[in-house]
Scaffold this motif. Structure first.
Motif, PDB file in Angstrom:
ATOM      1  N   MET A 107      22.588  38.788 -11.922  1.00  0.00           N
ATOM      2  CA  MET A 107      22.542  39.117 -10.303  1.00  0.00           C
ATOM      3  C   MET A 107      21.357  38.220 -10.405  1.00  0.00           C
ATOM      4  O   MET A 107      20.704  37.760  -9.046  1.00  0.00           O
ATOM      5  CB  MET A 107      23.109  40.522 -10.002  1.00  0.00           C
ATOM      6  N   ASN A 108      20.440  38.192 -10.800  1.00  0.00           N
ATOM      7  CA  ASN A 108      18.712  37.957 -10.790  1.00  0.00           C
ATOM      8  C   ASN A 108      19.034  36.143 -10.719  1.00  0.00           C
ATOM      9  O   ASN A 108      18.571  35.644  -9.548  1.00  0.00           O
ATOM     10  CB  ASN A 108      17.855  38.545 -11.743  1.00  0.00           C
ATOM     11  N   ASN A 109      20.096  35.624 -11.694  1.00  0.00           N
ATOM     12  CA  ASN A 109      20.279  34.198 -11.844  1.00  0.00           C
ATOM     13  C   ASN A 109      20.757  34.047  -9.910  1.00  0.00           C
ATOM     14  O   ASN A 109      19.600  32.533  -9.629  1.00  0.00           O
ATOM     15  CB  ASN A 109      20.833  33.834 -12.323  1.00  0.00           C
ATOM     16  N   LEU A 110      21.166  34.757  -9.859  1.00  0.00           N
ATOM     17  CA  LEU A 110      21.780  34.377  -8.262  1.00  0.00           C
ATOM     18  C   LEU A 110      21.018  34.328  -6.568  1.00  0.00           C
ATOM     19  O   LEU A 110      21.060  33.394  -6.084  1.00  0.00           O
ATOM     20  CB  LEU A 110      23.188  35.204  -7.772  1.00  0.00           C
ATOM     21  N   ALA A 111      20.401  34.977  -7.185  1.00  0.00           N
ATOM     22  CA  ALA A 111      18.547  35.262  -6.090  1.00  0.00           C
ATOM     23  C   ALA A 111      17.992  34.218  -5.678  1.00  0.00           C
ATOM     24  O   ALA A 111      18.306  33.675  -5.182  1.00  0.00           O
ATOM     25  CB  ALA A 111      18.291  36.604  -6.004  1.00  0.00           C
ATOM     26  N   TYR A 112      17.559  34.249  -6.967  1.00  0.00           N
ATOM     27  CA  TYR A 112      17.232  32.980  -7.348  1.00  0.00           C
ATOM     28  C   TYR A 112      17.948  32.100  -7.057  1.00  0.00           C
ATOM     29  O   TYR A 112      16.334  30.997  -6.589  1.00  0.00           O
ATOM     30  CB  TYR A 112      16.692  32.626  -8.822  1.00  0.00           C
ATOM     31  N   LEU A 113      18.866  30.915  -7.484  1.00  0.00           N
ATOM     32  CA  LEU A 113      19.101  30.169  -6.922  1.00  0.00           C
ATOM     33  C   LEU A 113      20.135  29.960  -6.486  1.00  0.00           C
ATOM     34  O   LEU A 113      19.276  28.428  -5.715  1.00  0.00           O
ATOM     35  CB  LEU A 113      20.459  30.534  -8.295  1.00  0.00           C
ATOM     36  N   LEU A 114      20.042  31.491  -4.768  1.00  0.00           N
ATOM     37  CA  LEU A 114      21.052  30.721  -3.983  1.00  0.00           C
ATOM     38  C   LEU A 114      19.422  30.160  -3.097  1.00  0.00           C
ATOM     39  O   LEU A 114      19.132  29.175  -2.019  1.00  0.00           O
ATOM     40  CB  LEU A 114      20.789  31.516  -2.957  1.00  0.00           C
ATOM     41  N   ALA A 115      18.397  30.452  -3.549  1.00  0.00           N
ATOM     42  CA  ALA A 115      16.362  30.076  -3.013  1.00  0.00           C
ATOM     43  C   ALA A 115      16.840  28.405  -3.026  1.00  0.00           C
ATOM     44  O   ALA A 115      16.170  27.581  -1.945  1.00  0.00           O
ATOM     45  CB  ALA A 115      15.441  30.972  -2.872  1.00  0.00           C
ATOM     46  N   VAL A 116      16.347  28.324  -4.064  1.00  0.00           N
ATOM     47  CA  VAL A 116      16.818  27.113  -4.963  1.00  0.00           C
ATOM     48  C   VAL A 116      17.936  25.825  -4.272  1.00  0.00           C
ATOM     49  O   VAL A 116      16.751  24.919  -3.622  1.00  0.00           O
ATOM     50  CB  VAL A 116      16.906  26.406  -6.277  1.00  0.00           C
ATOM     51  N   GLU A 117      18.822  26.483  -4.139  1.00  0.00           N
ATOM     52  CA  GLU A 117      19.992  25.704  -3.619  1.00  0.00           C
ATOM     53  C   GLU A 117      19.980  25.033  -2.134  1.00  0.00           C
ATOM     54  O   GLU A 117      20.409  24.218  -1.903  1.00  0.00           O
ATOM     55  CB  GLU A 117      21.453  26.270  -3.902  1.00  0.00           C
ATOM     56  N   LYS A 118      19.131  26.431  -1.128  1.00  0.00           N
ATOM     57  CA  LYS A 118      19.180  26.303  -0.056  1.00  0.00           C
ATOM     58  C   LYS A 118      17.761  24.788  -0.081  1.00  0.00           C
ATOM     59  O   LYS A 118      17.807  24.137   0.837  1.00  0.00           O
ATOM     60  CB  LYS A 118      18.074  27.276   0.697  1.00  0.00           C
ATOM     61  N   LEU A 119      16.514  25.297  -1.020  1.00  0.00           N
ATOM     62  CA  LEU A 119      15.874  24.394  -0.878  1.00  0.00           C
ATOM     63  C   LEU A 119      16.270  22.567  -1.473  1.00  0.00           C
ATOM     64  O   LEU A 119      16.224  21.563  -0.691  1.00  0.00           O
ATOM     65  CB  LEU A 119      14.860  24.194  -2.078  1.00  0.00           C
ATOM     66  N   ALA A 120      17.123  22.442  -2.199  1.00  0.00           N
ATOM     67  CA  ALA A 120      17.539  21.147  -2.540  1.00  0.00           C
ATOM     68  C   ALA A 120      18.872  20.947  -1.719  1.00  0.00           C
ATOM     69  O   ALA A 120      19.015  19.540  -1.761  1.00  0.00           O
ATOM     70  CB  ALA A 120      18.265  21.134  -4.114  1.00  0.00           C
ATOM     71  N   GLY A 121      19.859  21.560  -0.975  1.00  0.00           N
ATOM     72  CA  GLY A 121      20.382  21.532  -0.080  1.00  0.00           C
ATOM     73  C   GLY A 121      21.599  21.129  -1.522  1.00  0.00           C
ATOM     74  O   GLY A 121      22.433  20.153  -0.798  1.00  0.00           O
ATOM     75  N   ILE A 122      22.762  21.678  -1.540  1.00  0.00           N
ATOM     76  CA  ILE A 122      23.478  21.804  -2.718  1.00  0.00           C
ATOM     77  C   ILE A 122      24.608  22.771  -2.519  1.00  0.00           C
ATOM     78  O   ILE A 122      23.805  23.563  -1.581  1.00  0.00           O
ATOM     79  CB  ILE A 122      23.217  22.196  -4.504  1.00  0.00           C
ATOM     80  N   GLU A 123      25.600  21.761  -2.013  1.00  0.00           N
ATOM     81  CA  GLU A 123      26.728  23.102  -1.475  1.00  0.00           C
ATOM     82  C   GLU A 123      27.142  23.428  -3.313  1.00  0.00           C
ATOM     83  O   GLU A 123      27.391  22.465  -4.226  1.00  0.00           O
ATOM     84  CB  GLU A 123      27.684  22.305  -0.917  1.00  0.00           C
ATOM     85  N   VAL A 124      27.383  24.625  -3.525  1.00  0.00           N
ATOM     86  CA  VAL A 124      28.043  25.317  -4.188  1.00  0.00           C
ATOM     87  C   VAL A 124      29.861  25.015  -4.998  1.00  0.00           C
ATOM     88  O   VAL A 124      30.148  25.313  -3.506  1.00  0.00           O
ATOM     89  CB  VAL A 124      27.671  26.516  -4.786  1.00  0.00           C
ATOM     90  N   PRO A 125      29.872  24.588  -5.260  1.00  0.00           N
ATOM     91  CA  PRO A 125      31.673  24.358  -5.864  1.00  0.00           C
ATOM     92  C   PRO A 125      32.360  25.875  -5.121  1.00  0.00           C
ATOM     93  O   PRO A 125      31.712  26.842  -6.183  1.00  0.00           O
ATOM     94  CB  PRO A 125      32.299  23.348  -6.729  1.00  0.00           C
ATOM     95  N   LEU A 126      33.673  25.602  -4.791  1.00  0.00           N
ATOM     96  CA  LEU A 126      34.205  26.873  -4.850  1.00  0.00           C
ATOM     97  C   LEU A 126      34.080  27.948  -5.639  1.00  0.00           C
ATOM     98  O   LEU A 126      33.801  28.988  -6.211  1.00  0.00           O
ATOM     99  CB  LEU A 126      35.999  26.653  -3.706  1.00  0.00           C
ATOM    100  N   ARG A 127      34.745  27.258  -6.897  1.00  0.00           N
ATOM    101  CA  ARG A 127      35.545  28.249  -8.413  1.00  0.00           C
ATOM    102  C   ARG A 127      34.309  28.396  -8.856  1.00  0.00           C
ATOM    103  O   ARG A 127      33.817  29.934  -8.992  1.00  0.00           O
ATOM    104  CB  ARG A 127      35.319  26.842  -9.244  1.00  0.00           C
ATOM    105  N   ALA A 128      33.144  27.810  -8.797  1.00  0.00           N
ATOM    106  CA  ALA A 128      31.072  28.079  -9.231  1.00  0.00           C
ATOM    107  C   ALA A 128      31.044  29.171  -9.016  1.00  0.00           C
ATOM    108  O   ALA A 128      31.089  31.054  -8.748  1.00  0.00           O
ATOM    109  CB  ALA A 128      30.573  26.724  -9.137  1.00  0.00           C
TER     110      ALA A 128
END
Lengths: 581, 316
Positions: A264-285
């Motif tokens: 759950m901690n990974n998720l909180a961190y990565l959501l912010a990183v992905e916002k910065l990088a502009g990454i769309e995470v695939p649905l399955r992931a």
């Protein structure tokens, strides 16, 4: 909505008071001059239409090494960041105050939000910024004898930068002297009109604190006159470490913040990183992430459930609940290889696809768990002595909860149906059917009720993941996804270069700032990341739910007895690593 | 009774008691483990029974530590009190028709007196430790004892009225026509609850409440001095179980296919198991709740029980 609050601020305080900054996460952000900040915050909390009633976070940034101009703003040495949340608007608001000088000052806002107390102490501890009018401005996470302020850029980040450690006799004496307990230093009186108080140290080593927490109790008999939590024993400098780890290699550190929350901690961190990088995470992931997160929510709640029962003296439940948690870990292990700290999410997805046969394991658990929960209800929640120990203990109202920054089950136990998964969905939570349990009284028993119902709802979400797991990629094909998908690396030079760079020195995340906020096991957990376009973050701010919760201990435990304090602590569900980071 | 027989009984009772108390450590750990879905001690010897030996050896060989800030004389004296008072209580218990140490005509009063003595070990131990947790534990222990002593005494008076004697042997013999559990069911429950409080076992273990007071009154104790508290607690369980059996379950009485002593032991162990089961299942009330429960519910109840018993006795 965003424009409206900024327009309202500008209309009231003038254009110069609210200079807008554009951020990657599109959160309304503006710079406010230091002399206006108290008035602006006061206005936002009480006077504005649809007010910002919660101080979500308060932190600072050492801007002195920040190379890029921020949207054309003049350069400051430090910025103090106030992060507010409005339930009526369902939106955050970020206010920044630019400061100049080596050790600048700023007026305190503890009279507006009691929750600001510890946050201001933390900023003082970490940056050396002083808050005028603060009732007890002293270090909070670092030892009182610490030299320097760790999150300033000039402060060394590694032991190798500091020279060999020597322990002189004088230093020993100094440290010992600093450990002496003087009630006055903590703002405590030694006696009242008619009695001398007893000071009782609960912790740092104590069976009831679930970790290295120290609470200084001022007792009149067994009644608590005041309780002062002393935190920081578990501080590992997670925010400072972020500034030297690459964006990718910081992920395992996040696992260890709320160490019961795992991925759950990974998720909180990565959501912010992905916002910065502009990454769309695939649905399955996304669905894999949701499923694992919900498993960890159940696992974390089970630990809380068992230890809570143990805190009020029931010996057996903790064994049953740890056994069930073990079943969850078997699934986690089958998927991730790890158990408590799987470090499984990656920038742009997850590390690997689900293994063959995962559905069988998950299905078995879904069948196994509900009867167990019913059994535990009978054993713990319906027990008369358990009720006598928890009903009506540690009550706070919804208003107090919001004032003190309480989030998660503790907030919902006061009757507010507010779950970030529903209200500001992330990672595809909007696609799931689940309910947000609430309770009315805001006491220890109600907090327990909410958590137990949450486990059932998590199980519902897991079941939906199981039935509707979409096909597709488990990681994005975005060039910044790390480690990059290797499929095309041997076919075209562009992906080969990306792969080589991302693996060797890590992804370069575009400059900007972004914040995430998820409904973690204990409340709202968010990462506020600032990138200056480098391979590691410029500043990592970890906003954890347990920190403000622990701050509330004195307020809600006054007048109760020592035994009640243990009910309050047990019902709160905190993790020391989540408080101290 | 010849002198030789007498000495044999004393020796036998001491031997069996001390071994039972030690064996209970193993029994409790195994039973708790069974009820908690785990194994418990199962390595040393068959079914892990030798863990008792290992524990005892460990306790004996630990450093005999007295904290420098403690009141040394009282600190050493306190654990002895609990063992002595419990052992003395056993002198009046009739294990079988001819197996008892002292045929004392105020045996029941002697038991009550001795069990009140036990609290001194908690209070003195907690006081002499000069530790705040120990002090809080001692205060809790004292207040708990004061509230529970009163109706413990009152609850057994029903038995005295029915049997017309304070002599425990005569009380058992008076139960030949029927155990007192039926006419004295209320008294039995009150006595059992007071007995659990007396031994400060789990729902009533607030003097040591580990999640609150670390180890309460014996926080500073280690080695064999701690072992004495430990053994005292297990002997206390045995004592209360034996008393319950004597007063309400006909003592050694039972069908003739087993000898009387065996009946006594079997009944006693049934109650010891109840003690362990209670520990596995109950949370701990707050100490003011505990006292409220004692003074406001159990105390009046035991008075009513006494009144009704006396009235019925008069009418018959």
């Amino acid at each position: 909505m965003n424009e409206s609050i900024i327009a309202a601020l500008q209309a009231r305080f003038g254009e110069q008071t609210c200079k807008v900054q554009v951020t990657r996460d599109a959160m309304p952000t503006c710079w406010v001059p230091a002399d206006k900040i108290v008035a602006v915050l006061q206005y936002l909390k009480s006077d504005v239409n649809m007010p910002y009633r919660m101080l979500y976070d308060l932190t600072a940034i050492d801007e002195r090494a920040y190379k890029r101009a921020q949207n054309g703003h003049i350069h400051f040495d430090f910025a103090v960041v106030y992060n507010l949340f409005s339930f009526e608007r369902n939106d955050f608001l970020r206010l920044k105050v630019g400061l100049r000088g080596e050790y600048p000052n700023l007026p305190s806002i503890t009279h507006i939000w009691p929750a600001a107390n510890w946050y201001e102490r933390e900023v003082y501890d970490m940056f050396g910024i002083r808050f005028d009018g603060h009732p007890l401005l002293k270090r909070i996470l670092m030892p009182t004898t610490w030299q320097g302020h760790p999150l300033r850029k000039e402060h060394p980040a590694r032991a190798t930068e500091m020279g060999p450690f020597r322990l002189f006799d004088e230093k020993v004496d100094r440290e010992q002297e600093a450990l002496q307990f003087r009630p006055e230093e903590w703002g405590l009186k030694r006696q009242s009109d008619d009695s001398d108080f007893m000071f009782l140290n609960i912790g740092p080593q104590h069976p009831g604190t679930h970790g290295v927490l120290r609470i200084i109790l001022q007792l009149d008999g067994e009644d608590i006159v005041d309780a002062v939590p002393d935190i920081g024993f578990h501080h590992r400098g997670a925010e400072k470490m972020g500034e030297r780890q690459s964006w990718h290699t910081y992920i395992p550190y996040t696992d260890r913040i709320d160490y019961l929350g795992g991925v759950m901690n990974n998720l909180a961190y990565l959501l912010a990183v992905e916002k910065l990088a502009g990454i769309e995470v695939p649905l399955r992931a996304q669905v894999i992430r949701v499923m694992l997160c919900e498993f960890f929510r159940i696992a974390s709640h089970l630990v809380w459930y068992g230890t809570f029962a143990q805190d009020v003296g029931q010996l057996s439940p903790v064994f049953y609940m740890f056994t069930d948690r073990e079943r969850i870990f078997e699934i986690i292990e089958a998927v991730c290889g790890g158990r408590m700290h799987p470090n499984w999410f990656r920038i742009g997805g997850v590390a690997q696809d689900l293994p063959n046969g995962w559905d069988k394991l998950v299905r078995e658990f879904i069948k196994y768990f509900p009867p167990k929960l019913r059994e535990y209800d009978k054993m713990v929640m319906q027990n008369a002595i358990f009720k006598a120990r928890t009903v009506g203990i540690g009550i706070y109202t919804l208003e107090e909860a919001i004032d003190w920054g309480v989030t998660g089950p503790g907030l919902r136990a006061c009757g507010l149906e507010w779950d970030m998964r529903k209200m500001r969905p992330y990672s595809g939570y909007e696609n799931f059917a689940f309910e947000v349990p609430t309770a009315a009284n805001g006491d220890c028993y109600d907090r327990a009720l909410v958590r137990i119902e949450e486990m059932r709802q998590s199980l519902r979400i897991i079941e939906q993941c199981l039935e509707h797991m979409p096909a597709g990629d488990f990681k994005s094909h975005h060039p910044l996804a790390t480690p990059p998908v290797k499929q095309y690396t041997m076919h075209d030079i562009e992906t080969l270069i990306h792969h080589f760079l991302n693996v060797s020195w890590g992804p370069v995340i575009p400059a900007g700032e972004a914040m995430s906020c998820i409904e973690a096991t204990k409340g709202w957990n968010g990462y506020y990341l600032i990138s200056d376009g480098n391979t590691s973050p410029y500043r990592v701010r970890v906003r954890t739910p347990s920190f403000p919760h622990m701050q509330m201990i004195p307020y809600i435990s006054r007048g109760y007895t020592v035994a009640d304090l243990l009910s309050i602590l047990g019902g709160m569900d905190y993790v020391l690593a989540d408080i101290d980071r | 009774m010849s002198a030789g027989h007498h000495w044999l009984v004393i020796g036998g009772v001491l031997f069996v008691l001390l071994n039972t108390a030690a064996g209970l450590i193993w029994l409790e750990r195994r039973m708790l483990a069974l009820w908690q879905d785990r194994y418990g001690p199962n390595r040393a010897g068959p079914f892990g029974i030798l863990v008792v030996l290992a524990d005892t050896l460990k306790l004996f060989f630990k450093e005999d530590w007295i904290p420098p800030f403690a009141d040394k004389v009282v600190f050493v004296f306190a654990p002895a009190v609990v063992v002595a008072s419990v052992l003395l209580s056993f002198t009046v218990i009739p294990f079988a028709p001819n197996v008892l140490v002292a045929d004392f005509n105020v045996g029941l009063l002697f038991f009550l007196a001795m069990s009140s003595m036990g609290v001194y070990s908690i209070v003195l131990g907690g006081w002499a430790s000069n530790n705040k947790y120990a002090l809080l534990g001692a205060m809790r222990g004292a207040s708990q004892m004061i509230s529970y002593e009163v109706f413990m005494g009152l609850s057994v008076m029903g038995v005295v009225i029915l049997s017309g004697s304070f002599n425990l042997r005569e009380i058992v013999e008076a139960q030949k026509s029927g155990w007192y559990i039926l006419p004295q069911i209320v008294g039995f429950f009150i006595f059992l609850i007071a007995g659990i409080a007396e031994t400060h076992r789990l729902p009533f273990d607030i003097p040591e409440a580990e999640s609150e007071l670390v180890a309460g009154f014996h926080s500073e104790y280690s080695g064999m001095k701690f072992g004495m508290f430990f053994i005292g607690e297990y002997m206390g369980i045995t004592l209360i179980s034996a008393m319950v059996v004597t007063l309400y379950f006909g003592g050694w009485l039972g069908p003739a296919f087993l000898p009387p002593v065996i009946w006594f032991v079997l009944k006693t162990f049934a109650f010891i198991m109840l003690f362990i089961l209670l520990r596995a299942s109950m949370p701990r009330p707050r100490y003011d709740q505990l006292m409220e429960y004692g003074w406001k519910i159990l105390f009046p109840l035991s008075l009513v029980n006494l009144l009704i018993t006396a009235a019925i006795k008069l009418m018959l």
